[in-house]
Design a protein around this motif. Structure first.
Motif: not given
Length: 162
Positions: A119-123, A127-130, A155-157
């Motif tokens: 849904e978010e599609r970003r890297a 920490d709070e969001e995760i 997410a980075r990958r």
């Protein structure tokens, strides 16, 4: 008591599956006991822990709170359907960061976070969001920091640079 049984037909991990079940059978029991997909775990049986999380028509759902009949005709994805011929980036990241211990809760976390990342599609998550994305599932073994690191790495990958 009645011996009434109904036919439930689903698409599970891309494959059409049918089963004759009692109308009161839970979806989690259908998945585990009738279809043999034991990656879907049952913990609290009240929908609180998240161990039974599946994707139902692309949305996370607690399979211990649904009757199998309610899912008739639905598209279901279990943890067994997360990876193809290789581990999903989330599975690989959980492995590399030691984000699991006993593994009982891991399938629910993986499916929950897979939807979050899609849904978010970003890297670049904080920490709070995760932690917010992880908050609907419970783990009794870890301190969650490894999971936060795993989600960040995945997410980075998937959407940025590893």
């Amino acid at each position: 008591m009645t011996d009434e049984r109904i036919t439930v037909t689903l698409r599970v991990n891309g494959e059409r599956r049918s089963a004759e079940v009692e109308p009161r059978l839970l979806l989690s029991d259908l998945i585990r006991h009738e279809l043999g997909l034991t990656g879907t775990h049952v913990g609290c049986e009240h929908g609180v822990c998240g161990c039974c999380t599946i994707l139902l028509d692309g949305v996370t759902a607690r399979s211990c709170l649904m009757l199998a009949a309610q899912a008739d005709g639905a598209e279901i994805r279990t943890v067994e359907g997360l990876a193809g011929d290789r581990l999903h980036p989330l599975q690989q990241a959980f492995h590399e960061t030691h984000a699991l211990q006993c593994g009982f809760c891991t399938p629910g976390f993986l499916l929950t976070v897979s939807v979050f990342l899609e849904e978010e599609r970003r890297a670049d998550f904080t920490d709070e969001e995760i932690r917010e994305a992880l908050s609907g599932n419970l783990c009794r073994c870890t301190g969650y920091q490894g999971m936060v690191e795993a989600v960040r790495l995945a997410a980075r990958r998937m959407y940025g640079t590893a």
